[in-house]
Design an enzyme around this catalytic site. Structure first.
Site, PDB file in Angstrom:
ATOM      1  N   GLN A 112       1.021  -1.023   0.252  1.00 38.52           N
ATOM      2  CA  GLN A 112      -0.342   0.379  -0.496  1.00 38.52           C
ATOM      3  C   GLN A 112       0.383   0.847   0.122  1.00 38.52           C
ATOM      4  OE1 GLN A 112      -3.644   0.725  -0.210  1.00 38.52           O
ATOM      5  NE2 GLN A 112      -3.884  -1.661  -0.722  1.00 38.52           N
ATOM      6  N   SER A 113       1.998   1.285  -0.749  1.00 31.36           N
ATOM      7  CA  SER A 113       3.202   2.379  -0.791  1.00 31.36           C
ATOM      8  C   SER A 113       2.167   3.388  -1.545  1.00 31.36           C
ATOM      9  CB  SER A 113       3.767   2.187  -2.010  1.00 31.36           C
ATOM     10  OG  SER A 113       5.078   3.289  -2.518  1.00 31.36           O
ATOM     11  N   ASN A 114       2.207   4.957  -0.600  1.00 34.72           N
ATOM     12  CA  ASN A 114       1.718   6.078  -1.093  1.00 34.72           C
ATOM     13  C   ASN A 114       2.908   7.105  -1.886  1.00 34.72           C
ATOM     14  OD1 ASN A 114      -0.722   6.023   0.781  1.00 34.72           O
ATOM     15  ND2 ASN A 114       0.621   6.131   2.249  1.00 34.72           N
TER      16      ASN A 114
ATOM     17  N   ALA B 200       4.734   4.921  -4.587  1.00 33.93           N
ATOM     18  CA  ALA B 200       4.774   4.290  -5.589  1.00 33.93           C
ATOM     19  C   ALA B 200       3.512   4.776  -5.936  1.00 33.93           C
ATOM     20  CB  ALA B 200       3.848   2.113  -5.557  1.00 33.93           C
TER      21      ALA B 200
END
Ligand code: PLP
Length: 335
Positions: free
Chosen positions: A75-77, A79
């Site tokens: 859930q990388s913001n 990325a």
């Protein structure tokens, strides 16, 4: 200190608002609480990576890149904001996601930020937890180069001396905003992870000779490791900014008592903080970073760390898109 010498492209909405949190202040009985809205940077629902990407993508363009590669947790913001920046600049984006939580909830694995990565046209490749992600990115870059592409690799979280310039600049922005309204800020508190946000703020506050005390709330590593990461990157950032003498070690403080079971694993304090901010201020935090950062701030307020008349600013680093990856973390009425 003049950062205008460094190449930067416009991706976000700046300056972000600085707002009072009057309801939360009343609820906790002081100190005076403010929020710096870096969740409102504008790019694909905003967040702190936008400031870093303004410098990183400028460097990618200067190097003639046509594809950017980056990595992060599922859930990388970072990325998601990178995927949006690449779309705007007409570059391909390849994202490597590391499974750091082991969650198989389909909302976690494919909704929230993962959905938006794909919507922005990025490709998504998965790796198990513990993979050397920097090495995976470099291997991919080599493969792409061999095929004739021009890749630019962005470190996890965009946390390099170039990316951290975004937060040195944010320190100058906040200082000017506070001065314009006659506000004297005592503390600045925020969630810290890959360290670029805090390192940039340390370098910027030091360059501006500011008396604001900075406190990072850890989301992954233990205190000693986190502070070492921040200090190391702050020194390299200040060198990149051509400041003399580095930054004082005492200007780096991280409190890592609020990580709980690990990176991206919900805690009761996070659930409480996200719920309070949603219901008392109408503000959305996130489960991985700003929720734990605010949980730390609320707990430290309850323990009397701040005087009632001090002005404490919480830097909202964004991330609310990740709420859609964690629908079951919150025990909410069904009707
Ligand atoms: C990446 C991130 C952070 C941490 O910032 P670092 O520069 O990696 O320390 C905090 N909050 C949110 C919402 C993030 O996405």
């Amino acid at each position: 200190m003049d950062l205008s010498l460094f190449p930067r492209i416009s991706l976000g909405h700046f300056p972000t608002p600085l707002e009072p949190m009057t309801n939360l202040t009343a609820l906790l009985g002081g100190p005076r609480l403010w929020i710096k809205r870096d969740d409102c940077t504008g790019l694909a629902s905003g967040g702190n990576k936008t400031r870093k990407l303004e410098y990183l993508m400028a460097e990618a363009i200067a190097q003639g890149a046509n594809v950017v590669i980056t990595q992060g947790a599922t859930q990388s913001n970072h990325a998601r904001q990178t995927a949006a920046a690449a779309a705007k600049l007409g570059m391909k984006c390849m994202i490597l996601l590391e499974d750091r939580t082991g969650s198989t909830d389909p909302d976690y694995t494919d909704n929230g930020n993962v959905l938006l990565n794909r919507l922005h046209g990025a490709t998504v490749e998965r790796h198990p937890g513990g993979t050397n992600m920097q090495q995976q990115m470099e291997l991919l870059a080599e493969r792409l180069k061999a095929e004739g592409a021009r890749p630019y690799v962005i470190a996890g979280g965009g946390s390099t001396p170039v990316g951290a310039l975004g937060y040195a600049n944010a320190a100058f922005e906040l200082i000017a905003q506070a001065a314009a309204r006659g506000l004297s800020i005592d503390y600045l508190v925020h969630a810290t992870g890959s360290a670029g946000t805090q390192a940039g703020l340390v370098a910027g506050l030091h360059a501006a000779n500011s008396k604001i005390k900075l406190l990072g709330i850890g989301t992954r590593a233990p205190k000693e490791k986190q502070e070492t990461m921040v200090y190391d990157l702050a020194c390299r950032t200040s060198e990149h900014m051509r400041m003399r003498g580095g930054v004082p070690r005492e200007s780096v403080e991280a409190n890592c008592d609020y990580v709980g079971g690990g990176y991206g694993i919900p805690t009761p304090g996070m659930v409480e903080a996200v719920t309070i901010l949603a219901q008392a201020e109408g503000i959305l935090l996130d489960p991985v970073y700003s929720g734990k950062g605010m949980a730390g701030l609320i707990d430290l307020i309850r323990k009397g760390r701040f005087a009632k008349d001090e002005n404490v600013v919480f830097l909202h680093t964004g991330g609310s898109v990740a709420l859609f990856g964690y629908p079951n973390a919150f025990d909410l009425p069904k009707s």
